[in-house]
Design a protein around this motif. Sequence first.
Motif, short mmCIF file in Angstrom:
data_model
loop_
_atom_site.label_atom_id
_atom_site.label_comp_id
_atom_site.label_asym_id
_atom_site.label_seq_id
_atom_site.Cartn_x
_atom_site.Cartn_y
_atom_site.Cartn_z
N GLY A 25 1.04 -1.22 0.03
CA GLY A 25 0.02 -0.03 0.09
C GLY A 25 0.90 1.42 0.09
O GLY A 25 0.51 2.13 -0.95
N PHE A 26 1.39 1.60 0.92
CA PHE A 26 2.51 2.47 1.17
C PHE A 26 3.48 2.75 0.14
O PHE A 26 3.88 3.82 -0.34
N ALA A 27 4.52 1.82 0.23
CA ALA A 27 5.65 2.08 -0.38
C ALA A 27 5.41 1.76 -2.05
O ALA A 27 5.98 2.45 -2.83
N VAL A 28 4.75 0.56 -2.33
CA VAL A 28 4.66 0.32 -3.86
C VAL A 28 3.51 1.34 -4.43
O VAL A 28 3.75 2.09 -5.32
N ARG A 29 2.30 1.22 -3.81
CA ARG A 29 1.21 2.31 -4.46
C ARG A 29 1.36 3.75 -4.02
O ARG A 29 1.01 4.51 -5.06
N GLY A 30 1.72 4.10 -2.93
CA GLY A 30 1.84 5.36 -2.56
C GLY A 30 2.81 5.98 -2.60
O GLY A 30 3.02 7.35 -2.38
N LYS A 31 4.02 5.16 -2.92
CA LYS A 31 5.37 5.82 -3.22
C LYS A 31 6.15 6.49 -1.79
O LYS A 31 6.69 7.60 -1.98
N GLY A 32 5.53 6.15 -0.66
CA GLY A 32 6.03 6.80 0.55
C GLY A 32 6.32 5.67 1.75
O GLY A 32 6.58 4.49 1.41
N THR A 33 6.09 5.94 2.93
CA THR A 33 6.46 5.09 4.06
C THR A 33 5.41 5.24 4.97
O THR A 33 4.62 6.26 5.06
N PRO A 34 5.27 4.43 6.15
CA PRO A 34 4.40 4.71 7.16
C PRO A 34 4.68 5.94 8.11
O PRO A 34 4.02 6.28 9.11
N LEU A 35 6.10 6.47 7.92
CA LEU A 35 6.59 7.17 8.91
C LEU A 35 6.03 8.55 8.41
O LEU A 35 6.18 9.13 7.50
N PRO A 60 5.75 10.44 4.14
CA PRO A 60 4.31 9.68 3.92
C PRO A 60 4.18 9.37 2.60
O PRO A 60 5.06 9.76 1.75
N PRO A 61 3.30 8.38 2.25
CA PRO A 61 2.84 8.34 0.86
C PRO A 61 2.49 9.48 0.22
O PRO A 61 2.07 10.66 0.47
N LYS A 62 2.96 9.67 -1.15
CA LYS A 62 2.76 10.77 -2.24
C LYS A 62 1.37 10.95 -2.57
O LYS A 62 0.89 11.60 -2.95
N LYS A 63 0.92 9.54 -2.77
CA LYS A 63 -0.79 9.46 -3.19
C LYS A 63 -1.45 8.76 -2.06
O LYS A 63 -0.98 8.05 -1.33
N LEU A 64 -2.67 9.35 -1.76
CA LEU A 64 -3.78 8.76 -1.04
C LEU A 64 -4.18 7.58 -1.18
O LEU A 64 -4.33 6.93 -2.35
N VAL A 65 -3.62 6.39 -0.27
CA VAL A 65 -3.91 4.99 -0.50
C VAL A 65 -5.43 4.61 -0.15
O VAL A 65 -5.62 4.60 1.21
N VAL A 66 -6.18 4.10 -1.17
CA VAL A 66 -7.57 3.83 -0.70
C VAL A 66 -7.82 2.36 -1.12
O VAL A 66 -8.99 1.85 -1.17
#
Length: 160
Positions: A60-70, A74-80
């Motif tokens: 979710g966060f790393a692959v889809r959102g291009k960020g981390t849980p930190l 954070p993710p660059k894209k809202l993960v839904v």
Amino acid sequence: MSPIIRTLIFTVFVPGFWTVLMPYWLLPQGVRPDVRGTGAAGCLLMAVGITLYFACAFWGFAVRGKGTPLPLDPPKKLVVEGPYRIVRNPMYWGVGSVILGEAAVFHSVGLLDLVAAFATGVIFFVLFIEEPALKRKFGAEYEEYCLRVPRWLPRFKAPV
């Protein structure tokens, strides 16, 4: 450094603190896991929690959102997508499930107390830090997501 590597580092330090270090400190020295009865259910709960955490943090966060849980990365894209379609905070459910599973495996009231402390911290963090930051960052997109998906209790059916 890739989001996957940054998420791995975060995972070692933050969920690792709650699921490895805290139980190590709280459990009596020499305690052995019991994988019969409630312990077997605890093992299943831990497996589900770990799977859920990795689906949220890495896919979710790393692959889809291009960020981390930190929160600082954070993710660059809202993960839904994925688990985020049925509940807004599945990653916390994953970590909490691991701790609850450990409590069952070790028959530990101390680890049940840890689950309560974790849940209390998560509630305050989500309400007063995480959600306001998501509203600022994603605006109307996040507001619409909040209307569709519940914060804490999963909704497995599409809203009518």
